[in-house]
Write an enzyme that holds these catalytic residues in place. Structure first.
Site, PDB file in Angstrom:
ATOM      1  CB  SER A  86      -1.558   3.704   9.154  1.00  0.00           C
ATOM      2  OG  SER A  86      -1.115   2.571   9.859  1.00  0.00           O
ATOM      3  NE  ARG A  88     -12.289   1.377  -4.739  1.00  0.00           N
ATOM      4  CZ  ARG A  88     -11.644   1.636  -5.871  1.00  0.00           C
ATOM      5  NH1 ARG A  88     -11.742   2.828  -6.433  1.00  0.00           N
ATOM      6  NH2 ARG A  88     -10.909   0.717  -6.447  1.00  0.00           N
ATOM      7  CG  HIS A 144     -14.378   6.263  -6.485  1.00  0.00           C
ATOM      8  ND1 HIS A 144     -13.366   5.326  -6.420  1.00  0.00           N
ATOM      9  CD2 HIS A 144     -13.885   7.290  -7.225  1.00  0.00           C
ATOM     10  CE1 HIS A 144     -12.318   5.780  -7.091  1.00  0.00           C
ATOM     11  NE2 HIS A 144     -12.621   6.975  -7.580  1.00  0.00           N
ATOM     12  CB  SER A 156      -3.184   5.958  14.476  1.00  0.00           C
ATOM     13  OG  SER A 156      -2.033   5.943  15.303  1.00  0.00           O
ATOM     14  CB  SER A 198       0.837   3.330  18.117  1.00  0.00           C
ATOM     15  OG  SER A 198       0.850   4.654  17.598  1.00  0.00           O
ATOM     16  N   GLY A 199      -2.183   4.519  17.869  1.00  0.00           N
ATOM     17  CA  GLY A 199      -3.058   5.530  18.452  1.00  0.00           C
ATOM     18  C   GLY A 199      -2.301   6.582  19.209  1.00  0.00           C
ATOM     19  CD  GLU A 200      -0.661   6.902  22.779  1.00  0.00           C
ATOM     20  OE1 GLU A 200      -0.343   8.117  22.876  1.00  0.00           O
ATOM     21  OE2 GLU A 200      -1.561   6.378  23.467  1.00  0.00           O
ATOM     22  CB  THR A 201       1.054   8.943  15.161  1.00  0.00           C
ATOM     23  OG1 THR A 201       1.256   7.546  14.920  1.00  0.00           O
ATOM     24  CG2 THR A 201       1.896   9.767  14.211  1.00  0.00           C
ATOM     25  CB  SER A 242       3.351  -5.766   7.243  1.00  0.00           C
ATOM     26  OG  SER A 242       4.474  -5.065   6.782  1.00  0.00           O
ATOM     27  CG  ASP A 273     -11.019  -2.241  -0.342  1.00  0.00           C
ATOM     28  OD1 ASP A 273     -11.174  -1.008  -0.506  1.00  0.00           O
ATOM     29  OD2 ASP A 273     -10.104  -2.868  -0.898  1.00  0.00           O
TER      30      ASP A 273
END
Length: 186
Positions: free
Chosen positions: A47, A57, A60, A86, A88-91, A150, A161
């Site tokens: 992530s 970007r 840029h 993230s 999980s939002g828990e890292t 993934s 993007d």
């Protein structure tokens, strides 16, 4: 099976997942980016790789951008924006970062699979992208032919993007106007 068969399966999966993305959440993220004085971006693992490309970007486009942890990052101020990717939002490191930003008056946009996570509770805008991960606390109806996170990482990169394209339209930017901001000392 062949590699090409796997590739077409991944693309079909991403197409299905793209239909689940909430455009209003993405529009809110775009608005936050447009308002911000300085953009700080952070993520971990794959992530983090995706959000690094997003930071590139945004630079840029002429935005004032830093990757959290880089030595050239300036001090944060109210009016700045922290964008965290993230699943999980828990890292733990990202939770600590979000808490510090929140306490300092920095607005937060979270790109995640879990809108009930710790970081989501601190975020001003939460963009939920579909995916599967063994780190998720709650069950999801989304399935994936791919390992671990993934599908989330890929839809994140594509969403970043898409945000860039939206910002290009709003700012009147093109590939030609952005290219002079591309690195030349590589």
């Amino acid at each position: 099976m062949s590699v090409r068969t796997h590739l077409t399966g991944i693309l079909a999966e991403l197409t299905r997942n793209a239909a689940l993305v909430d455009d209003a959440q993405l529009a809110a993220a775009v608005a936050e980016i447009q308002r911000a004085n300085h953009l700080f971006l952070a993520g971990a693992g794959r992530s983090g790789v995706a959000i690094t490309g997003f930071a590139n970007r945004l630079m840029h486009l002429g935005k004032s951008v830093s990757l959290v942890g880089e030595i050239t990052s300036p001090h944060s101020r109210p009016g700045d924006l922290l964008i965290i990717g993230s699943g999980s939002g828990e890292t733990a490191s990202l939770v600590a970062l979000a808490r510090k930003a929140h306490a300092g008056g920095v607005r937060i946009v979270l790109i995640t699979m879990d809108d009930r996570s710790t970081i989501a509770g601190l975020a001003d805008v939460c963009v939920v992208l579909p995916g599967v991960s063994p780190k998720l606390r709650a069950a999801t109806a989304v399935t994936s032919i791919q390992p671990m996170g993934s599908a989330f990482e890929q839809i994140s990169f594509l969403s970043y993007d898409a945000i860039i394209l939206e910002l290009m339209d709003a700012l009147g930017e093109t590939s030609e106007t952005m290219f002079p901001r591309h690195a030349d000392l590589e």
